[in-house]
Design a protein around this motif. Structure first.
Motif: not given
Length: 372
Positions: A66-68, A140-142, A146-148
């Motif tokens: 999902d992160l990638l 960092n933006t990506v 993902f964190n949100a």
């Protein structure tokens, strides 16, 4: 052979005296390189549209995929390799196949499901500090996106990922660490091109070129006598820029001075060939100066100095292969910051040698044709 060398030496001495006797010429040899080093050392920015990256996914979980997917769907990042071992990261960066490498740990999904921050290592190629800094900011933006999304989907309050960034070859991502080594090629090419192109035009304007033709000098000796002073001046200017970088900006030199100057000599031969070709075409000093700047502008724009070559259209990237400044900048950066040796720089040196051979041969033919 000895007589020919003596004639070339005499003409070289004449050209150097003509440069050094003029106060304006003397000042242009030292003051502009220093001023431009200071200006470029403090001012430069980059924007990225294409960031090739490699992934070392040691978790192979749904969360890591999902992160990638966030990276691949960003429109900026382009995955070029899925790595299997941490040592592969060094190879990918050293070969300049990627700008950043992302390493996801083995317990990535387990940690974020448990509500603990999971570390993602981002390793950037600091040989181009602005590109690395911009790319790291995009990472960092990506990850923030993902964190949100993860917090919203799983009802978490703390961000599931913390980023640990490391930058090779330029730990603090200082712009001047990239810019000053690049100026060794840019300013040297500018001065060498101008001096070589204007040397013959000056002789024509002053009426001494015809006198030179009735002397025992043969055309190859005249060419050598016009080329050697420009090469010497180019070496001196490169040394001035190197000194400014060492003593003023305190940029650590990681490589070998011998390797740097060998690469610089090959580059100067290519630059002199282009300058002699311009001098064979130009009839006046004004024309020589105009033609030199017409040639210099595309060289600078297509060198990777201000715009990453990887972000250019594919057709333009192919065109940069004909640009000697592209290879000179890469050689200077890799020797200065990376400590690269001959075995690593062969892909840059042999195209320069080929360009030098072609330009010197063509300028020799044009020079002979102009004499007849």
């Amino acid at each position: 052979m000895i007589e020919s060398l003596l004639r070339i030496f005499a003409l070289t001495r004449k050209e150097l005296l003509a440069i050094l006797k003029d106060p304006r010429s003397r000042s242009t040899l030292i003051i502009p390189p220093i001023l431009q080093c200071l200006i470029y050392g403090y001012v430069a920015t980059y924007d990225l549209t294409d960031v090739p990256y490699a992934v070392l996914d040691q978790d192979h979980s749904a969360a890591s995929q999902d992160l990638l997917a966030h990276f691949d769907g960003s429109g900026v990042f382009r995955r070029v390799a899925n790595l299997r071992h941490p040592d592969d990261i060094k190879k990918m960066i050293n070969e300049q196949r990627v700008i950043v490498a992302i390493q996801i740990g083995q317990n990535f999904e387990r940690q974020i499901i448990a509500g603990r921050p999971a570390d993602v290592q981002v390793i950037a190629d600091g040989r181009n500090s602005n590109t690395a800094a911009t790319a790291t900011g995009y990472v960092n933006t990506v990850i923030q996106s993902f964190n949100a999304n993860w917090r919203a989907a799983h009802g978490l309050s703390d961000p599931p990922i913390s980023v640990v960034s490391r930058t090779w070859y330029n730990p603090n991502l200082e712009t001047r660490w990239t810019m000053i080594p690049s100026l060794i090629g840019v300013l040297t090419l500018l001065q060498t091109l101008l001096l070589t192109a204007m040397s013959v035009a000056r002789e024509r304007e002053q009426g001494t070129f015809d006198q030179l033709l009735v002397t025992p000098f043969r055309p190859p000796e005249i060419m050598a006598g016009k080329a050697l002073p420009s090469i010497i001046v180019g070496m001196v200017q490169a040394s001035v820029i190197l000194t400014v970088g060492q003593l003023w900006f305190h940029i650590p030199f990681a490589g070998s001075f011998f390797v740097l100057y060998v690469g610089l000599i090959v580059f100067l031969l290519a630059a002199v060939g282009i300058g002699l070709l311009v001098s064979a075409i130009a009839a006046t000093m004004q024309q020589a100066m105009l033609y030199s700047f017409v040639v210099m502008m595309p060289f600078a724009l297509l060198s990777g100095l201000t715009t990453p070559i990887s972000s250019m259209p594919q057709s333009v990237q192919m065109l940069t292969l004909l640009n000697p400044l592209r290879y000179a900048i890469d050689i200077a950066r890799r020797i200065y910051l990376e400590g690269a040796g001959f075995e690593v720089l062969i892909p840059d040196i042999w195209p320069l040698a080929l360009i030098a051979t072609v330009t010197l041969t063509t300028s020799s033919w044009a020079f002979r044709h102009r004499l007849t």
